[in-house]
Design an enzyme around this catalytic site. Structure first.
Site, PDB file in Angstrom:
ATOM      1  N   ASP A  86      -1.232  -7.688  -0.306  1.00 20.23           N
ATOM      2  CA  ASP A  86      -1.380  -7.876   1.145  1.00 20.23           C
ATOM      3  C   ASP A  86      -0.399  -8.915   1.687  1.00 20.23           C
ATOM      4  O   ASP A  86      -0.743  -9.690   2.600  1.00 20.23           O
ATOM      5  CB  ASP A  86      -2.812  -8.285   1.494  1.00 20.23           C
ATOM      6  CG  ASP A  86      -3.827  -7.215   1.148  1.00 20.23           C
ATOM      7  OD1 ASP A  86      -3.418  -6.146   0.684  1.00 20.23           O
ATOM      8  OD2 ASP A  86      -5.025  -7.462   1.330  1.00 20.23           O
TER       9      ASP A  86
ATOM     10  N   ASP B  11      -0.369  -2.838  -1.497  1.00 21.04           N
ATOM     11  CA  ASP B  11      -0.548  -2.804  -0.036  1.00 21.04           C
ATOM     12  C   ASP B  11       0.189  -3.968   0.631  1.00 21.04           C
ATOM     13  O   ASP B  11      -0.349  -4.604   1.541  1.00 21.04           O
ATOM     14  CB  ASP B  11      -2.032  -2.879   0.327  1.00 21.04           C
ATOM     15  CG  ASP B  11      -2.855  -1.780  -0.317  1.00 21.04           C
ATOM     16  OD1 ASP B  11      -2.283  -0.775  -0.741  1.00 21.04           O
ATOM     17  OD2 ASP B  11      -4.090  -1.957  -0.415  1.00 21.04           O
TER      18      ASP B  11
END
Length: 682
Positions: A189, A210
């Site tokens: 992230d 991600d």
């Protein structure tokens, strides 16, 4: 492991974000309200990513040599509901802190000294909002030359078994935000690209899971995406994007244009974080790290027709699409253009206004291999800002920016790494390395060198010749973090208004000279008289104001003079020569008399040479020439205030010079005034 957890059918990140008071999944009503508020407040205000001189500058230096020692202190000092662009210059260093820019502190420009040297980092994880190193909630934000890092997962290796979890380096929940030459580093992230329109130019983004995610509407141009899946447990597949467009009516999505994907795989290009997840890669170079299927429907298996995942004109070892998922979309014509055209995708109302970029790389991996080729490619009578990004390297060439090629910004990667040089001498025009005849020009993080006199030392007895590194004719020209190096006549500051911010200028004889009207802020002036025979005195400036009607002069504000002397602060090249040093630190290199009337002996009353508020071993004025002027009050203010000196018409205080003047033309011509006397004075 957290990898298994984020594969679950629940949306843990969504639940976490909902628990925070500034939930990133903002309701549509709030988004509309914020949009209306912005329109009401700012109307048709243009947002130009290339502001020349913001209204004010704050210096952050962790060693205590600035206005503040932390970036958060600088942010906190900005007034609530600010409506003027303010630059925060962050000196090189690692700043270990969390930073938050609240909604009511807009128009902030954070500038580092290069993403390799200016780093903001923090080491917290587990909450995608609260654990973030750098959070932006305010619209109208820019950053350049700085790295944002979350160090939490830095120690994780294959054999440690430590839990990997959410550790964002940056969270962007605001509109009209841009990053230029910045870095974003974490493992999971990394970049929470949450809400609003964002532009990433020549940025570096690193992670494994991600690491570009959420619901932003963002355009990534010429960015380097580094996949670090090798740091995950063996056999795991990483994910570059997890885009969160939730409905057909939303306009969000991620576009990667002319970028590169490198590192260690395998990794998927993206997985669907929401129902209408949208990601497009265009003309992007893929290393052999992309998992063959390319994409993952994730929570949206069975509804793949709602997703927009596409690769168009990509290349490289990882660009083979023969085994891609069958539901990957093929875009063409208008369906493709609405994504890959930056104005169509994020700039429909003209508020973001990212400029075109040309890349120069001497190794052949850019649009051109020389700077002059890039300049030549700019249209005649250009009226839109064009960025020329010059990759690291030494470019041996003479460069000329003609008068009909305005609105050019050239940008290096670091002035220690991006260098333009040539080695000619003897003619102050023809011998110059870099000549600017056009108005509206800016340069960042580049060194300009004339190498002709570089081998000369006091032991060689070779003639020193005029060897300018730069010649400036144009108006509204600025340099930021640049360097100018030669021995004699280094910087030919010839005419019109110029601004030098945090620059380095080196030389021995008249090495800042000409008839320009120029403001030098926080510049380092390095005197190199040690390279000349002993017994001679150099001169830093030779300013050429020729009459009381002329509006020119040099001002040095909060700068430093270092090196090996002796040298005069200046000598009078013309009748009304004007030079002011203000709050400048002077090393013990200044000749005691300070100044030389030179060609104006007997008419010293016309000269304006002044030192005010200076300090250091070389600032002793007890033996200065008697005719040095003492400026006070309004007489001093008109020089030291940048608005009074070079910005009376307000062009410096806004982000786009073009609002003040129709592009003008200056003819590059030979010097017609009396040549300087080329004698090194004892």
């Amino acid at each position: 492991m957290a990898l298994g957890r984020i594969h679950s059918s629940a949306h843990p990140r969504e639940e976490m974000m909902k628990r925070n008071y500034f939930c990133l999944s903002l309701k549509k009503t709030l988004i509309v309200a914020l949009t209306l508020l912005w329109v009401a407040a700012w109307g048709s205000l243009k947002y130009d990513v290339e502001g020349v001189v913001p209204a004010g500058t704050i210096i952050v230096d962790k060693s205590g040599h600035g206005n503040f020692s932390t970036l958060q202190q600088a942010i906190d000092s900005i007034p609530h509901n600010n409506n003027n662009w303010i630059r925060i210059h962050v000196n090189a260093g690692i700043y270990n802190e969390k930073v938050l820019i609240p909604q009511d502190k807009q128009f902030i420009f954070v500038e580092g000294e290069g993403r390799d040297t200016t780093v903001v980092e923090w080491g917290e994880a587990g909450d995608v909002v609260k654990s973030t190193t750098f959070t932006i909630l305010a619209d109208n934000f820019m950053a350049r030359g700085i790295t944002f890092k979350n160090t939490y997962d830095e120690v994780i290796a294959r054999d440690q078994g430590r839990t990997i979890t959410w550790a964002p380096a940056a969270l962007v929940a605001a509109d009209k935000v841009s990053f230029h030459g910045c870095g974003f580093v974490s493992l999971q992230d990394t970049l929470t690209d949450a809400r609003g329109r964002h532009y990433f130019d020549s940025c570096y983004i690193e992670g494994a899971i991600d690491f570009i995610w959420s619901n932003g509407q963002s355009f990534f141009k010429a960015c380097s995406i580094n996949v670090t899946t090798a740091r995950l447990p063996g056999g795991e597949t990483g994910f570059i994007t997890a885009q969160g467009r939730e409905s057909a009516s939303e306009t969000s999505g991620f576009v990667f244009h002319s970028s590169s994907v490198i590192g260690t795989g395998p990794a998927l290009l993206g997985r669907a974080y929401r129902n209408y997840s949208t990601v497009v890669f265009y003309k992007t170079n893929f290393d052999n790290i992309i998992a063959p299927e390319g994409w993952d429907a994730w929570f949206n298996t069975g509804h793949e027709e709602l997703l927009t995942y596409s690769e168009e004109e990509c290349y490289g070892a990882g660009a083979d699409i023969s085994n891609r998922v069958k539901w990957e979309k093929k875009l063409k014509g208008q369906d493709l253009n609405k994504f890959i055209d930056v104005n169509s995708f994020i700039n429909q109302d003209g508020c973001v206004d990212p400029i075109s970029t040309i890349t120069v790389d001497k190794s052949g991996h850019g649009n051109f291999t020389t700077v002059q080729e890039a300049i030549d490619s700019v249209p005649h009578n250009n009226s839109n800002w064009i960025r020329i990004h010059i990759k690291a390297g030494t470019y041996t060439e003479k460069v000329s920016v003609p008068s009909d090629k305005q609105f050019i910004l050239i940008e290096g990667e670091n002035r220690a790494k991006t260098i333009i040089e040539s080695g000619d001498a003897g003619d102050v025009i023809e011998s110059t390395t870099f000549t600017i005849a056009a108005d509206n020009f800016a340069a960042w993080n580049i060194t300009f060198v004339n190498t002709y006199n570089r081998p000369i030392s006091r032991f060689e007895g070779l003639p020193v010749k005029w060897a300018p590194a730069v010649l400036i004719y144009g108006d509204k020209v600025s340099f930021h973090g640049c360097a100018f190096i030669s021995l004699q006549d280094t910087l030919f500051d010839n005419q019109n208004r110029h601004y030098f911010d945090t620059c380095y200028v080196e030389g021995a004889i008249d090495f800042i000279w000409g008839g320009g009207k120029s403001y030098y802020k926080r510049c380092a002036i390095n005197v190199t008289m040690g390279r000349l025979p002993m017994g001679y005195t150099g001169s830093i400036t030779a300013q050429g104001r020729d009459s009381p009607r002329e509006n020119s002069g040099f001002v040095f504000h909060t700068s430093s003079v270092v090196g090996a002397g002796p040298a005069f602060l200046g000598r009078a090249y013309r009748n009304y020569s004007t030079v002011v040093f203000y709050k400048t630190n002077m090393a013990n290199v200044i000749a005691p008399s300070g100044w030389d009337a030179w060609l104006q002996h007997g008419h010293e009353e016309r000269i304006t040479f002044s030192e005010e508020g200076c300090f250091g071993a070389g600032s002793d004025m007890s033996k200065r020439v008697k005719w040095e002027k003492k400026l006070t009050g309004q007489e001093l203010f008109k020089f030291i205030d940048v608005k009074s000196f070079i910005n009376q018409d307000g062009c410096m205080a806004i982000s786009d010079w073009s609002r003040c003047h129709t592009p003008g033309k200056y003819v590059l011509a030979k010097e017609t005034r009396t040549p300087k006397v080329r004698v090194i004075r004892a």
